[in-house]
Design a protein around this motif. Structure first.
Motif, PDB file in Angstrom:
ATOM      1  N   HIS A  39       0.879  -1.167   0.000  1.00 12.28           N
ATOM      2  CA  HIS A  39       0.000   0.000   0.000  1.00 12.28           C
ATOM      3  C   HIS A  39       0.917   1.217   0.000  1.00 12.28           C
ATOM      4  O   HIS A  39       1.326   1.687   1.064  1.00 12.28           O
ATOM      5  N   PRO A  41       0.677   4.544  -2.073  1.00 13.78           N
ATOM      6  CA  PRO A  41       0.143   5.509  -3.030  1.00 13.78           C
ATOM      7  C   PRO A  41       0.987   6.790  -3.101  1.00 13.78           C
ATOM      8  O   PRO A  41       1.757   7.083  -2.196  1.00 13.78           O
ATOM      9  N   ASN A  57      -2.933  -7.438  -5.627  1.00  9.31           N
ATOM     10  CA  ASN A  57      -3.563  -6.775  -4.473  1.00  9.31           C
ATOM     11  C   ASN A  57      -2.776  -5.574  -3.969  1.00  9.31           C
ATOM     12  O   ASN A  57      -2.866  -5.221  -2.802  1.00  9.31           O
ATOM     13  N   THR A  58      -2.010  -4.930  -4.828  1.00 10.02           N
ATOM     14  CA  THR A  58      -1.198  -3.778  -4.442  1.00 10.02           C
ATOM     15  C   THR A  58      -1.964  -2.487  -4.698  1.00 10.02           C
ATOM     16  O   THR A  58      -2.664  -2.360  -5.700  1.00 10.02           O
ATOM     17  N   ILE A  59      -1.834  -1.522  -3.800  1.00 10.87           N
ATOM     18  CA  ILE A  59      -2.445  -0.206  -3.974  1.00 10.87           C
ATOM     19  C   ILE A  59      -1.324   0.794  -4.238  1.00 10.87           C
ATOM     20  O   ILE A  59      -0.515   1.086  -3.359  1.00 10.87           O
ATOM     21  N   SER A  61      -2.152   3.787  -6.065  1.00  8.56           N
ATOM     22  CA  SER A  61      -2.974   4.845  -6.654  1.00  8.56           C
ATOM     23  C   SER A  61      -2.343   6.216  -6.423  1.00  8.56           C
ATOM     24  O   SER A  61      -1.397   6.359  -5.647  1.00  8.56           O
ATOM     25  N   ASP A  79      -4.785  -1.693  -7.497  1.00  3.93           N
ATOM     26  CA  ASP A  79      -5.449  -0.395  -7.607  1.00  3.93           C
ATOM     27  C   ASP A  79      -4.423   0.628  -8.082  1.00  3.93           C
ATOM     28  O   ASP A  79      -3.521   1.002  -7.330  1.00  3.93           O
TER      29      ASP A  79
END
Length: 159
Positions: A39, A41, A57-59, A61, A79
């Protein structure tokens, strides 16, 4: 912060506690890395090499991916929304159920990519630089990608 391909799995266990927003990782080579379940971003990945890397399943963004190369990468359930992906390469990438909401896709190349189930909308490009889509997909009326009578929505927004 020093990031190497061979220690990214270890990084994934600790990076969620760090604030990496805005970290410039322009041109970084993370090819063949496993970056699943991260995660992180808001990072500038302009020109980064992610060839054959795994982003399940990596974020990531709110990031910049201009001219990045995801050739052969696996981004299933990732994402990458609200990002600038101008001229990014997703050649032969696996992008099943990827979220790409509100992205700039000018010149982005999806040739050979598996975009089955891609979840998108409010994406756009400037004049004369539409995204290059996999065989069998067409951009209709500037906002719908159609394949075999199923509709995948990418809304046209002139940036």
């Amino acid at each position: 912060l020093r990031i190497r391909r061979n220690n990214c799995r270890c990084l994934s266990n600790t990076v969620n506690e760090l604030n990496l927003r805005g970290l410039p990782l322009m041109g970084v080579d993370l090819s063949n890395a496993n970056l699943s379940d991260l995660h992180v971003p808001g990072i500038n990945f302009t020109g980064a090499n992610f060839q054959n890397s795994i982003f399940n399943n990596t974020i990531i963004s709110n990031s910049t991916f201009q001219y990045a190369d995801f050739t052969g990468a696996v981004l299933d359930n990732a994402d990458i929304s609200h990002s600038d992906q101008g001229f990014t390469k997703y050649n032969n990438a696996s992008m099943s159920n990827v979220y790409i909401w509100s992205c700039y896709l000018g010149g982005t190349d999806f040739t050979g990519a598996d975009i089955n189930g891609i979840q998108s909308g409010s994406c756009g490009y400037t004049n004369n630089t539409p995204p290059i889509l996999p065989s069998g997909y067409v951009l209709r009326n500037g906002h719908k990608i159609l394949r075999n009578d199923f509709i995948y929505i990418i809304s046209y927004k002139n940036y």
